[in-house]
Motif scaffolding. Structure first.
Motif, PDB file in Angstrom:
ATOM      1  N   GLU A 236       0.813  -1.214   0.000  1.00  0.00           N
ATOM      2  CA  GLU A 236       0.000   0.000   0.000  1.00  0.00           C
ATOM      3  C   GLU A 236       0.845   1.262   0.000  1.00  0.00           C
ATOM      4  OE1 GLU A 236      -3.398   0.447   2.428  1.00  0.00           O
ATOM      5  OE2 GLU A 236      -4.225  -1.517   1.861  1.00  0.00           O
ATOM      6  N   ALA A 239       2.558   1.776  -3.437  1.00  0.00           N
ATOM      7  CA  ALA A 239       1.777   1.638  -4.672  1.00  0.00           C
ATOM      8  C   ALA A 239       2.140   2.699  -5.709  1.00  0.00           C
ATOM      9  CB  ALA A 239       0.282   1.699  -4.351  1.00  0.00           C
ATOM     10  N   LYS A 240       2.359   3.931  -5.274  1.00  0.00           N
ATOM     11  CA  LYS A 240       2.608   4.988  -6.256  1.00  0.00           C
ATOM     12  C   LYS A 240       4.084   5.163  -6.595  1.00  0.00           C
ATOM     13  CE  LYS A 240       2.244   8.485  -2.601  1.00  0.00           C
ATOM     14  NZ  LYS A 240       1.424   9.550  -2.029  1.00  0.00           N
ATOM     15  N   LEU A 242       7.640   4.736  -8.257  1.00  0.00           N
ATOM     16  CA  LEU A 242       8.017   4.376  -9.618  1.00  0.00           C
ATOM     17  C   LEU A 242       9.320   3.580  -9.665  1.00  0.00           C
ATOM     18  CD1 LEU A 242       7.272   7.862 -11.199  1.00  0.00           C
ATOM     19  CD2 LEU A 242       5.891   5.804 -11.506  1.00  0.00           C
ATOM     20  N   LYS A 295       8.691  -3.426  -5.894  1.00  0.00           N
ATOM     21  CA  LYS A 295       9.009  -2.100  -5.363  1.00  0.00           C
ATOM     22  C   LYS A 295       8.641  -1.991  -3.885  1.00  0.00           C
ATOM     23  CE  LYS A 295       4.723  -0.050  -7.171  1.00  0.00           C
ATOM     24  NZ  LYS A 295       4.163   0.892  -8.150  1.00  0.00           N
ATOM     25  N   PRO A 331       8.916  12.059  -8.107  1.00  0.00           N
ATOM     26  CA  PRO A 331       7.927  12.324  -9.154  1.00  0.00           C
ATOM     27  C   PRO A 331       6.537  11.803  -8.801  1.00  0.00           C
ATOM     28  CG  PRO A 331       9.461  10.604  -9.851  1.00  0.00           C
ATOM     29  CD  PRO A 331       9.980  11.155  -8.557  1.00  0.00           C
ATOM     30  N   ALA A 332       6.456  10.941  -7.793  1.00  0.00           N
ATOM     31  CA  ALA A 332       5.161  10.358  -7.443  1.00  0.00           C
ATOM     32  C   ALA A 332       4.643  10.860  -6.096  1.00  0.00           C
ATOM     33  CB  ALA A 332       5.278   8.834  -7.431  1.00  0.00           C
ATOM     34  N   GLY A 333       5.336  11.804  -5.498  1.00  0.00           N
ATOM     35  CA  GLY A 333       4.844  12.396  -4.259  1.00  0.00           C
ATOM     36  C   GLY A 333       4.891  11.469  -3.058  1.00  0.00           C
ATOM     37  N   ILE A 334       5.852  10.546  -3.024  1.00  0.00           N
ATOM     38  CA  ILE A 334       6.023   9.701  -1.839  1.00  0.00           C
ATOM     39  C   ILE A 334       6.621  10.558  -0.724  1.00  0.00           C
ATOM     40  CG2 ILE A 334       7.380   7.792  -0.864  1.00  0.00           C
ATOM     41  CD1 ILE A 334       5.959   6.180  -2.708  1.00  0.00           C
TER      42      ILE A 334
ATOM     43  N   THR B  34      -0.813  14.216  -5.326  1.00  0.00           N
ATOM     44  CA  THR B  34      -0.070  12.952  -5.384  1.00  0.00           C
ATOM     45  C   THR B  34      -1.004  11.863  -5.884  1.00  0.00           C
ATOM     46  OG1 THR B  34       1.193  11.368  -4.035  1.00  0.00           O
ATOM     47  CG2 THR B  34      -0.583  12.547  -2.925  1.00  0.00           C
ATOM     48  N   PRO B  35      -0.485  10.859  -6.569  1.00  0.00           N
ATOM     49  CA  PRO B  35      -1.355   9.756  -6.976  1.00  0.00           C
ATOM     50  C   PRO B  35      -1.997   9.132  -5.741  1.00  0.00           C
ATOM     51  CG  PRO B  35       0.753   9.631  -8.110  1.00  0.00           C
ATOM     52  CD  PRO B  35       0.893  10.701  -7.063  1.00  0.00           C
ATOM     53  N   PHE B  37      -4.323   5.874  -4.401  1.00  0.00           N
ATOM     54  CA  PHE B  37      -4.862   4.549  -4.698  1.00  0.00           C
ATOM     55  C   PHE B  37      -6.054   4.286  -3.779  1.00  0.00           C
ATOM     56  CE2 PHE B  37      -1.747   2.367  -7.567  1.00  0.00           C
ATOM     57  CZ  PHE B  37      -0.957   3.480  -7.792  1.00  0.00           C
ATOM     58  N   ARG B  39      -8.744   1.984  -2.343  1.00  0.00           N
ATOM     59  CA  ARG B  39      -9.070   0.564  -2.175  1.00  0.00           C
ATOM     60  C   ARG B  39     -10.343   0.381  -1.374  1.00  0.00           C
ATOM     61  NH1 ARG B  39      -3.802   1.118  -1.316  1.00  0.00           N
ATOM     62  NH2 ARG B  39      -2.404   0.221  -2.864  1.00  0.00           N
ATOM     63  N   ARG B  40     -10.578   1.325  -0.455  1.00  0.00           N
ATOM     64  CA  ARG B  40     -11.723   1.216   0.436  1.00  0.00           C
ATOM     65  C   ARG B  40     -12.602   2.441   0.263  1.00  0.00           C
ATOM     66  NH1 ARG B  40      -7.266  -1.206   2.986  1.00  0.00           N
ATOM     67  NH2 ARG B  40      -6.191   0.742   3.219  1.00  0.00           N
ATOM     68  N   TYR B  60       0.923   3.364 -14.139  1.00  0.00           N
ATOM     69  CA  TYR B  60       0.773   2.261 -13.189  1.00  0.00           C
ATOM     70  C   TYR B  60       0.054   1.046 -13.775  1.00  0.00           C
ATOM     71  CZ  TYR B  60       2.077   5.866  -9.790  1.00  0.00           C
ATOM     72  OH  TYR B  60       2.736   6.848  -9.109  1.00  0.00           O
TER      73      TYR B  60
END
Ligand code: SF4
Ligand code: SF4
Ligand code: SF4
Ligand code: SF4
Ligand code: SF4
Lengths: 353, 319
Positions: A236, A239-240, A242, A295, A331-334, B34-35, B37, B39-40, B60
C-alpha cells in the motif's frame, strides 16, 4: 573559546576567490533550473536563500569515480599467459564547499560510520573526506519538507561542518567548528564578530521555532521491524512509487554504490558509481534470484534502513537528516515521513474469533 | 474542480467490482497533488482533481495487470491508455476508465521560476484565471496561463478519448492551432554546433536516476532496461555526457510513434532537463512520415510496430 568572525555579504565572493587559489571551491548556483554545487566562478550568481536541488554529496562521494586503472599484457613467449598491471587512482587536492545546509553536511557523518571504521577504511572516501572542508550556512528559510528537528538536529547544527556561517544583519557570523576550519578564517576580509554573537543566537532560536513541532520517532526502529513481514502494508505505501533513483541520489545520507569494470581492448578501469536500493538490479543475484522482487520490498528497505536498521547498529542515530529532498523531488509524491509515522501508528487488525 | 463530487459518486458505485481505483489526492503542500490509490470506501473522500493533477496515472497500469483497476484520466492521459491497449500491454476488460473535462494542469517548474522558489508554501488558491500563492510570508498572484503546462496550450483532446464513465460536460479544445511544434522548430533552426552544445550542457547534470524512464507509461522493459544491463554492455557507468545522452537517444527511439507527449519524463526529472524536446522531435518526424499520432485510435497499429513493403513517404529506391 571558538573564534567568531564576521563577513559582509558583499565580501563573500572575494573571499571565495581567495580560497579558490588554494582549494577547489564549490558553491550553489543555477545550472538550468537546477540549483547545484558548482565550481566557484566569480561570474556566476551564488544562490543562498533556498535549499539546493542536490546536496553537495558529489564533492566527497562522486557519482562515478575511478578506483583502479588496469592494463593487460600478453607474455610474448607464451601468449596464454596474461599479466595484469593494476594501479589505484587516489584523488588528490583539497576542496572547500560553501553554503551547504546543516542537514546536507551532517549527512556525511552517516557515511563516516560506515566507511571509516576501526575495522575497515575506505581509502577513496577517506582521501576526499579528509580533504573537504565545509563552510555551512544556517538556514534562513525553512521549507515545507524540512524535518531536521525530528531526527535530532536543527537549522544551526554544525555537526560535520568545519565553519558555521549564521546570517546576521549585513552579512554572516562565522563560527569555527574544527581547527582546519579555523585556518580558513585568516582572510583580511573578515573582522571580529563578537558584537554580532547575540544576534546570531537569536537567529538560531527563531529559525528553530519556525520548524513545525517535531514528531517523536523513538519507536520507529522497533515499529518498522514489527511491520517487516506485513507485505500488505508495504504494497500500500509503495503503490505509487516508480522505483526510480531520484530519492536516493538526491539524499545526502544515502551511500550505496556499484562497482563495474569498463574495459576497451587491453585497457580498462574499475569504477565505483552510485547505486540505489530502489532499483530492481540492486539485489539481483547471479543465479537470477532477486530477494527484493517488488518495489514494495525495495521501499521497505529504503525506509527500514534509515529509520530502523542503521540506528540499531549505530547507537540509535537515524540515517536520515531530514532535508526533505526525497519528498520534494519524488515524481510520485512519496513522503517518507508519512510512511514512518504510519508504521509507528500501525495496529495489527484484531484477530477475529 | 467542478465535477469532483460527481466523480466520487461514480467511483463509489464502481468500487465494489474493482481492486483499486487510481486518482489523485492532496500532496505534501498546497502546490502539490499525489497519486492516490483508492481501495476502500473511506479512501474516496480524499480524492481531489484539479490543476495539480499532473501525474499520468496510466504509468501504473501495466504493473497492475491481472487486477481489476479503475483509473481517472485527463484527456492526455487517456491517450497513454489507448496506446497501452493498442500494444496489448493491458487488457481492456480489466480497466475501468473515468474521464472528466480537463481544463489544464500546472507546470511546477514554471511556478518555481515565477516565484523564485517554492520551498515554503502556505496556501494556494486557484480560479479559472489566476493562481494566488502564499509563499515565504508573501502573497503572489500569477496568471494561470503563465503557469499552465505547455501541452495544455496546444491540447486537442481535453476530454478523455476513451472512458467507461465520463463526468461533466465535454468541452471544446481551447487550442487555437496545432502550434505544438513551434519550440521544436525554433530549436531545429539553430546551427548544429549550437544544438550539440545545448544538449551537452543540459545532459551534463543528469544523475542517471532514470525517473524519466520509470515515469513514462510507454517504457515497457521495466526491470530489464539496457541502461543497466551489463551483458550486453550498452552503456558504461561513467558520469559523462556521452552515456547519459546515449540513454536519452535510445529512449527517444524506443518511443518514436508511441510517445503521446504526456511530458511525464520531463516532469519527473529532478534536474529539470528539457527531455520533451527530444521526444517531440521524434514525433514530428513520425507525423510527417506516417501521418500518425500515437494513442488516438485504439484500433490503429503504431507505424513502427508494423511492416509495409513500400512506405509512401520513405523513398527507399529513388534517392
Ligand atoms: S520514492 Fe519516489 S523518488 Fe523514490 S523511487 Fe519511488 S518514485 Fe522514485
Ligand atoms: S531520506 Fe529524504 S529527507 Fe532523509 S536525508 Fe535522505 S533525502 Fe533527505
Ligand atoms: S494536455 Fe489537455 S488533457 Fe492534458 S492536462 Fe492539458 S488540458 Fe488537460
Ligand atoms: S517519452 Fe515522455 S512524453 Fe513520451 S510517453 Fe514517455 S513520458 Fe510521455
Ligand atoms: S530523470 Fe533526469 S536526471 Fe534522471 S536519468 Fe532522466 S534525465 Fe537523467
Amino acid at each position: 573559546m571558538a573564534k567568531v568572525q564576521f563577513i559582509k555579504a558583499a565580501d563573500v565572493k572575494p573571499w571565495l576567490a581567495e580560497l579558490a587559489k588554494e582549494h577547489r571551491v564549490f558553491a550553489p548556483s543555477y545550472d538550468g533550473e537546477a540549483l547545484l554545487f558548482r565550481p566557484f566562478d566569480p561570474a556566476r550568481e551564488i544562490v543562498l536563500d533556498r535549499a539546493a536541488t542536490m546536496p553537495p554529496k558529489k564533492t566527497v562521494f562522486p557519482q562515478s569515480e575511478q578506483l583502479v586503472d588496469f592494463t593487460y599484457s600478453k607474455d610474448p613467449e607464451d601468449l596464454s599467459r596474461i599479466k595484469i598491471d593494476a594501479r589505484e587512482t587516489l584523488p588528490s587536492g583539497s576542496t572547500v564547499v560553501f553554503g551547504s545546509r546543516p542537514c546536507d553536511v551532517r549527512g556525511f557523518t552517516m557515511f563516516d560510520r560506515v566507511y571509516l571504521t576501526e575495522k575497515t577504511t575506505d581509502i577513496y572516501y577517506k582521501a576526499r573526506r579528509d580533504n573537504t572542508l565545509f563552510i555551512t550556512l544556517a538556514c534562513a528559510s525553512i521549507e515545507n519538507t524540512c524535518f531536521c528537528n525530528w531526527v535530532d538536529s536543527d537549522p544551526c547544527d554544525s555537526t560535520g561542518s568545519d565553519v558555521l556561517a549564521i546570517p546576521v544583519s549585513g552579512g554572516y557570523l562565522l563560527e569555527t567548528v574544527t581547527d582546519r576550519g579555523g585556518k580558513l578564517l585568516s582572510s583580511k576580509l573578515l573582522v571580529d564578530g563578537e558584537s554580532k554573537k547575540e544576534e546570531a543566537e537569536k537567529f538560531c532560536e527563531e529559525v528553530a521555532g519556525a520548524l513545525g513541532a517535531a514528531r517523536d520517532l523513538s519507536q520507529a526502529p522497533e515499529k518498522l521491524l514489527a511491520v517487516f513481514d506485513n507485505m500488505e502494508f508495504w504494497d500500500e505505501v509503495s503503490a505509487k512509487c516508480l522505483s526510480c533513483g531520484a530519492c536516493t541520489y538526491l539524499c545526502p545520507s544515502c551511500y550505496c554504490f556499484n562497482i563495474t569494470d569498463e574495459t576497451i581492448g587491453m585497457k580498462g578501469k574499475r569504477l565505483r558509481s552510485w547505486d540505489n536500493c530502489m532499483s530492481a538490479q540492486f539485489t539481483m543475484e547471479a543465479s537470477g534470484h532477486n530477494p527484493r522482487p517488488t518495489k514494495a520490498h525495495r521501499l521497505k528497505n529504503r525506509v527500514g534502513h534509515k529509520f530502523s536498521y542503521y540506528p540499531a547498529i549505530h547507537g540509535g542515530v537515524t540515517s536520515c537528516c531530514g532535508c526533505g529532498r526525497c519528498i520534494k523531488s519524488c515524481p510520485a509524491g512519496i513522503d517518507i515521513r508519512e510512511i514512518v509515522l504510519k508504521a509507528i501508528d500501525f495496529k495489527p487488525a484484531a484477530v477475529e474469533e | 474542480m467542478k465535477y469532483q463530487q460527481e466523480l466520487k459518486d461514480s467511483i463509489r458505485k464502481a468500487l465494489p467490482d474493482l481492486d483499486v481505483v487510481i486518482a489523485w489526492s492532496g500532496g505534501f503542500d498546497p502546490l502539490h497533488a499525489t497519486p492516490h490509490f483508492i481501495r476502500r470506501e473511506e479512501d474516496i473522500d480524499k480524492l481531489e482533481i484539479g490543476p495539480f493533477s499532473v501525474h499520468n496515472l496510466a504509468t501504473y497500469l501495466p504493473g497492475l495487470r491481472g487486477k481489476k483497476v479503475g483509473i481517472v484520466v485527463k484527456g492526455c492521459d487517456s491517450r497513454s491508455v489507448i496506446e497501452l491497449l493498442q500494444e496489448n500491454l493491458i487488457n481492456r476488460d480489466d480497466v475501468t476508465i473515468f474521464g472528466f473535462p480537463c481544463t489544464g494542469v500546472v507546470d511546477q517548474s514554471k511556478i518555481r521560476k515565477a516565484l523564485g522558489h517554492t520551498g515554503k508554501v502556505d496556501f494556494c488558491q486557484i480560479t479559472s484565471q489566476t493562481v494566488v500563492v502564499g509563499a515565504g510570508g508573501e502573497e503572489h498572484k500569477l496568471r494561470l496561463s503563465k503557469v499552465l503546462a505547455d501541452k495544455c496550450f496546444t491540447c486537442q483532446y481535453p476530454n478523455a478519448l476513451i472512458s467507461d464513465h465520463f463526468v461533466g460536460e465535454k468541452i471544446n479544445p481551447s487550442a487555437q492551432s496545432e502550434a505544438g511544434y513551434d519550440d521544436l522548430e525554433a530549436f531545429e533552426n539553430m546551427p548544429l554546433a549550437e544544438r550539440f552544445a545545448f544538449w551537452q550542457k543540459e545532459m551534463d547534470r543528469c544523475i542517471r536516476c532514470y525517473a524519466c524512464r520509470n515515469a513514462c507509461p510507454m517504457c515497457v522493459c521495466r526491470d530489464h532496461c539496457l541502461a543497466e544491463s551489463r551483458d550486453p554492455h550498452w552503456l558504461s557507468q561513467e558520469d559523462n555526457v556521452r552515456d547519459k545522452w546515449m540513454f536519452q537517444l535510445i529512449h527517444a527511439y524506443h518511443l518514436a510513434g508511441r510517445c503521446t507527449e504526456c511530458g511525464e519524463c520531463q516532469r519527473a526529472c529532478p534536474m529539470d532537463i528539457p527531455l520533451l524536446l527530444l521526444k517531440k522531435k521524434m514525433n514530428k518526424e513520425i507525423k510527417e512520415l506516417f501521418q500518425y499520432e500515437a494513442g488516438v485510435d485504439p484500433e490503429a497499429t503504431p507505424p513502427l510496430l508494423s511492416f509495409k513493403m513500400e512506405e509512401e513517404n520513405i523513398k527507399e529506391r529513388e534517392w
